[in-house]
Write a protein that holds these residues in place. Sequence first.
Motif, PDB file in Angstrom:
ATOM      1  N   GLU A 112       0.824  -1.207   0.000  1.00 57.70           N
ATOM      2  CA  GLU A 112       0.000   0.000   0.000  1.00 57.70           C
ATOM      3  C   GLU A 112       0.862   1.263   0.000  1.00 57.70           C
ATOM      4  N   SER A 113       1.969   1.231   0.738  1.00 58.99           N
ATOM      5  CA  SER A 113       2.814   2.427   0.838  1.00 58.99           C
ATOM      6  C   SER A 113       3.633   2.673  -0.426  1.00 58.99           C
ATOM      7  N   HIS A 114       3.804   1.663  -1.251  1.00 59.55           N
ATOM      8  CA  HIS A 114       4.637   1.815  -2.438  1.00 59.55           C
ATOM      9  C   HIS A 114       3.832   2.174  -3.688  1.00 59.55           C
ATOM     10  N   ASN A 118       5.404   6.534  -4.553  1.00 61.17           N
ATOM     11  CA  ASN A 118       6.043   6.742  -3.249  1.00 61.17           C
ATOM     12  C   ASN A 118       7.063   5.660  -2.902  1.00 61.17           C
ATOM     13  N   SER A 122       9.023   5.681   0.740  1.00 59.19           N
ATOM     14  CA  SER A 122       8.540   4.617   1.625  1.00 59.19           C
ATOM     15  C   SER A 122       9.666   3.678   2.025  1.00 59.19           C
TER      16      SER A 122
END
Length: 140
Positions: A112-114, A118, A122
Amino acid sequence: MLAAITLHNIPEGLSVGVSYASGEGGEIGNLIALAIGFQNAPEGLLVALFLFNQRISKGKAFFMAMGTGLIELVASIAGYYLTSVVDSLVPYGLAFAAGAMLFIIYKELIPESHGDGNEQSSTYAFIIGLLLMVFLIETF
């Protein structure tokens, strides 16, 4: 996102409870609670900001974010009582909590963070957080 954070917080709470029940005079429990507390503050803020950006009111976003963190209290009490009653469960409890946290991190949070470009920030944030945890463990 809320489900991933809530699932992630259950083993965090278990690890705090099991750490306090490990019989080290509370030293390990204090360290684990401090380390998890350090990362829970920005985590809760980010959950609330995410909800606010989804057009949820500030009050409702606050209480929903708080709810994802309150599950840790319940899990820590359960982990403490379960492992304090049966001492032989302490190493299994710690291993389960660590494995469950890693599974949720690698399965839900890192992918989700990548997204949305990002990847680099991240990855750097993950590395800095990991190094900070190693520093805290070595210091305390």
